[in-house]
Design a protein around this motif. Structure first.
Motif, PDB file in Angstrom:
ATOM      1  N   GLY A   3       0.733  -1.099  -0.117  1.00 40.75           N
ATOM      2  CA  GLY A   3      -0.097   0.004  -0.146  1.00 40.75           C
ATOM      3  C   GLY A   3       0.825   1.114  -0.059  1.00 40.75           C
ATOM      4  O   GLY A   3       2.019   1.314   0.178  1.00 40.75           O
ATOM      5  N   ALA A   4       0.237   2.388  -0.060  1.00 45.17           N
ATOM      6  CA  ALA A   4       1.005   3.533  -0.138  1.00 45.17           C
ATOM      7  C   ALA A   4      -0.126   4.603   0.474  1.00 45.17           C
ATOM      8  O   ALA A   4      -1.312   4.846   0.400  1.00 45.17           O
ATOM      9  N   GLY A   5       0.645   5.725   1.118  1.00 52.42           N
ATOM     10  CA  GLY A   5      -0.252   6.856   1.568  1.00 52.42           C
ATOM     11  C   GLY A   5       0.560   8.299   0.927  1.00 52.42           C
ATOM     12  O   GLY A   5       1.182   8.039   0.066  1.00 52.42           O
ATOM     13  N   GLY A   6       0.175   9.324   1.769  1.00 54.43           N
ATOM     14  CA  GLY A   6       0.943  10.503   1.192  1.00 54.43           C
ATOM     15  C   GLY A   6       2.093  10.701   1.337  1.00 54.43           C
ATOM     16  O   GLY A   6       2.913  11.387   0.320  1.00 54.43           O
ATOM     17  N   THR A   7       2.790  10.010   2.108  1.00 52.92           N
ATOM     18  CA  THR A   7       4.260  10.220   2.259  1.00 52.92           C
ATOM     19  C   THR A   7       5.069   9.109   2.415  1.00 52.92           C
ATOM     20  O   THR A   7       6.303   8.939   2.380  1.00 52.92           O
ATOM     21  N   CYS A   8       4.455   7.693   2.342  1.00 58.66           N
ATOM     22  CA  CYS A   8       4.997   6.502   2.626  1.00 58.66           C
ATOM     23  C   CYS A   8       4.484   5.288   1.684  1.00 58.66           C
ATOM     24  O   CYS A   8       3.276   5.506   1.446  1.00 58.66           O
ATOM     25  N   GLU A   9       5.289   4.606   1.580  1.00 64.59           N
ATOM     26  CA  GLU A   9       4.787   3.220   0.865  1.00 64.59           C
ATOM     27  C   GLU A   9       5.195   2.123   1.702  1.00 64.59           C
ATOM     28  O   GLU A   9       6.316   2.004   2.499  1.00 64.59           O
ATOM     29  N   VAL A  10       4.349   1.016   1.899  1.00 63.26           N
ATOM     30  CA  VAL A  10       4.434  -0.179   2.467  1.00 63.26           C
ATOM     31  C   VAL A  10       4.801  -1.287   1.671  1.00 63.26           C
ATOM     32  O   VAL A  10       3.927  -1.566   0.903  1.00 63.26           O
ATOM     33  N   TYR A  11       5.763  -2.469   2.009  1.00 59.21           N
ATOM     34  CA  TYR A  11       6.140  -3.263   1.244  1.00 59.21           C
ATOM     35  C   TYR A  11       6.333  -4.593   2.144  1.00 59.21           C
ATOM     36  O   TYR A  11       6.398  -4.439   3.214  1.00 59.21           O
ATOM     37  N   GLN A  12       5.852  -5.754   1.514  1.00 55.65           N
ATOM     38  CA  GLN A  12       5.969  -7.031   2.096  1.00 55.65           C
ATOM     39  C   GLN A  12       7.480  -7.530   1.838  1.00 55.65           C
ATOM     40  O   GLN A  12       8.098  -7.248   0.719  1.00 55.65           O
ATOM     41  N   GLY A  13       7.996  -8.076   2.992  1.00 57.13           N
ATOM     42  CA  GLY A  13       9.394  -8.417   2.750  1.00 57.13           C
ATOM     43  C   GLY A  13       9.562  -9.702   3.729  1.00 57.13           C
ATOM     44  O   GLY A  13       8.724 -10.262   4.295  1.00 57.13           O
ATOM     45  N   GLN A  14      10.873 -10.282   3.794  1.00 59.24           N
ATOM     46  CA  GLN A  14      11.368 -11.321   4.491  1.00 59.24           C
ATOM     47  C   GLN A  14      12.440 -11.080   4.997  1.00 59.24           C
ATOM     48  O   GLN A  14      13.597 -10.647   4.637  1.00 59.24           O
ATOM     49  N   GLN A  15      12.472 -11.197   6.329  1.00 61.75           N
ATOM     50  CA  GLN A  15      13.589 -11.157   7.284  1.00 61.75           C
ATOM     51  C   GLN A  15      14.207 -12.403   7.068  1.00 61.75           C
ATOM     52  O   GLN A  15      13.784 -13.737   7.800  1.00 61.75           O
ATOM     53  N   LEU A  16      15.586 -12.460   6.516  1.00 64.48           N
ATOM     54  CA  LEU A  16      16.139 -13.662   6.203  1.00 64.48           C
ATOM     55  C   LEU A  16      16.816 -14.330   7.539  1.00 64.48           C
ATOM     56  O   LEU A  16      16.810 -15.626   7.592  1.00 64.48           O
ATOM     57  N   SER A  17      17.227 -13.536   8.430  1.00 63.94           N
ATOM     58  CA  SER A  17      18.100 -13.802   9.755  1.00 63.94           C
ATOM     59  C   SER A  17      16.842 -14.630  10.642  1.00 63.94           C
ATOM     60  O   SER A  17      17.274 -15.627  11.273  1.00 63.94           O
ATOM     61  N   LEU A  18      15.706 -14.279  10.393  1.00 62.93           N
ATOM     62  CA  LEU A  18      14.661 -15.139  11.265  1.00 62.93           C
ATOM     63  C   LEU A  18      13.715 -15.714  10.622  1.00 62.93           C
ATOM     64  O   LEU A  18      12.778 -16.188  11.420  1.00 62.93           O
ATOM     65  N   ASP A  19      13.624 -15.727   9.382  1.00 65.76           N
ATOM     66  CA  ASP A  19      12.772 -16.429   8.459  1.00 65.76           C
ATOM     67  C   ASP A  19      11.263 -16.147   8.678  1.00 65.76           C
ATOM     68  O   ASP A  19      10.632 -17.016   9.107  1.00 65.76           O
ATOM     69  N   ARG A  20      10.934 -14.755   8.766  1.00 68.24           N
ATOM     70  CA  ARG A  20       9.586 -14.454   8.970  1.00 68.24           C
ATOM     71  C   ARG A  20       9.319 -13.340   7.760  1.00 68.24           C
ATOM     72  O   ARG A  20      10.102 -12.727   7.405  1.00 68.24           O
ATOM     73  N   THR A  21       8.062 -13.144   7.925  1.00 68.04           N
ATOM     74  CA  THR A  21       7.410 -12.173   6.781  1.00 68.04           C
ATOM     75  C   THR A  21       7.441 -10.788   7.751  1.00 68.04           C
ATOM     76  O   THR A  21       6.973 -10.748   8.865  1.00 68.04           O
ATOM     77  N   VAL A  22       7.880  -9.804   6.939  1.00 71.76           N
ATOM     78  CA  VAL A  22       7.556  -8.353   7.856  1.00 71.76           C
ATOM     79  C   VAL A  22       6.932  -7.304   6.794  1.00 71.76           C
ATOM     80  O   VAL A  22       7.132  -7.728   5.564  1.00 71.76           O
ATOM     81  N   ALA A  23       6.636  -6.225   7.435  1.00 70.07           N
ATOM     82  CA  ALA A  23       6.097  -5.136   6.788  1.00 70.07           C
ATOM     83  C   ALA A  23       7.481  -4.078   6.760  1.00 70.07           C
ATOM     84  O   ALA A  23       7.901  -3.848   7.664  1.00 70.07           O
ATOM     85  N   VAL A  24       7.513  -3.490   5.621  1.00 71.77           N
ATOM     86  CA  VAL A  24       8.601  -2.294   5.648  1.00 71.77           C
ATOM     87  C   VAL A  24       8.021  -1.234   5.209  1.00 71.77           C
ATOM     88  O   VAL A  24       7.594  -1.116   3.897  1.00 71.77           O
ATOM     89  N   LYS A  25       8.123  -0.104   6.175  1.00 70.68           N
ATOM     90  CA  LYS A  25       7.224   1.221   5.674  1.00 70.68           C
ATOM     91  C   LYS A  25       8.391   2.114   5.138  1.00 70.68           C
ATOM     92  O   LYS A  25       9.612   2.088   5.876  1.00 70.68           O
ATOM     93  N   VAL A  26       8.479   2.596   3.858  1.00 65.07           N
ATOM     94  CA  VAL A  26       9.354   3.567   3.395  1.00 65.07           C
ATOM     95  C   VAL A  26       8.805   5.016   3.234  1.00 65.07           C
ATOM     96  O   VAL A  26       7.876   5.268   2.509  1.00 65.07           O
ATOM     97  N   PHE A  27       9.830   5.810   3.894  1.00 62.06           N
ATOM     98  CA  PHE A  27       9.458   7.386   3.665  1.00 62.06           C
ATOM     99  C   PHE A  27      10.348   7.793   2.633  1.00 62.06           C
ATOM    100  O   PHE A  27      11.841   7.813   3.061  1.00 62.06           O
TER     101      PHE A  27
END
Length: 65
Positions: A3-27
């Motif tokens: 998704g995206a908003g006025g100032t940021c975008e959110v991506y689904q990612g994979q944290q390799l060190s702990l083998d889990r799905t994460v959300a990454v919010k980018v400004f």
């Protein structure tokens, strides 16, 4: 991209060190005019990092590149 908003975008990612799905919010900071927005983005991370609740996304890290 989740998704995206006025100032940021959110991506689904994979944290390799702990083998889990994460959300990454980018400004994207584009200049001095965005300094206030960047400060609010960091403030949001600091506030949310204090919470531990199933309805609030856990903050694992915050920073800039």
């Amino acid at each position: 991209k989740l998704g995206a908003g006025g100032t940021c975008e959110v991506y689904q990612g994979q944290q390799l060190s702990l083998d889990r799905t994460v959300a990454v919010k980018v400004f994207e900071q584009e200049g001095a005019a965005d300094a206030d927005l960047f400060a609010r983005f960091n403030q949001e991370a600091h506030v949310l990092a204090r919470f531990s609740c199933p309805q609030i996304v856990q903050i694992l890290a915050a920073g800039s590149v």
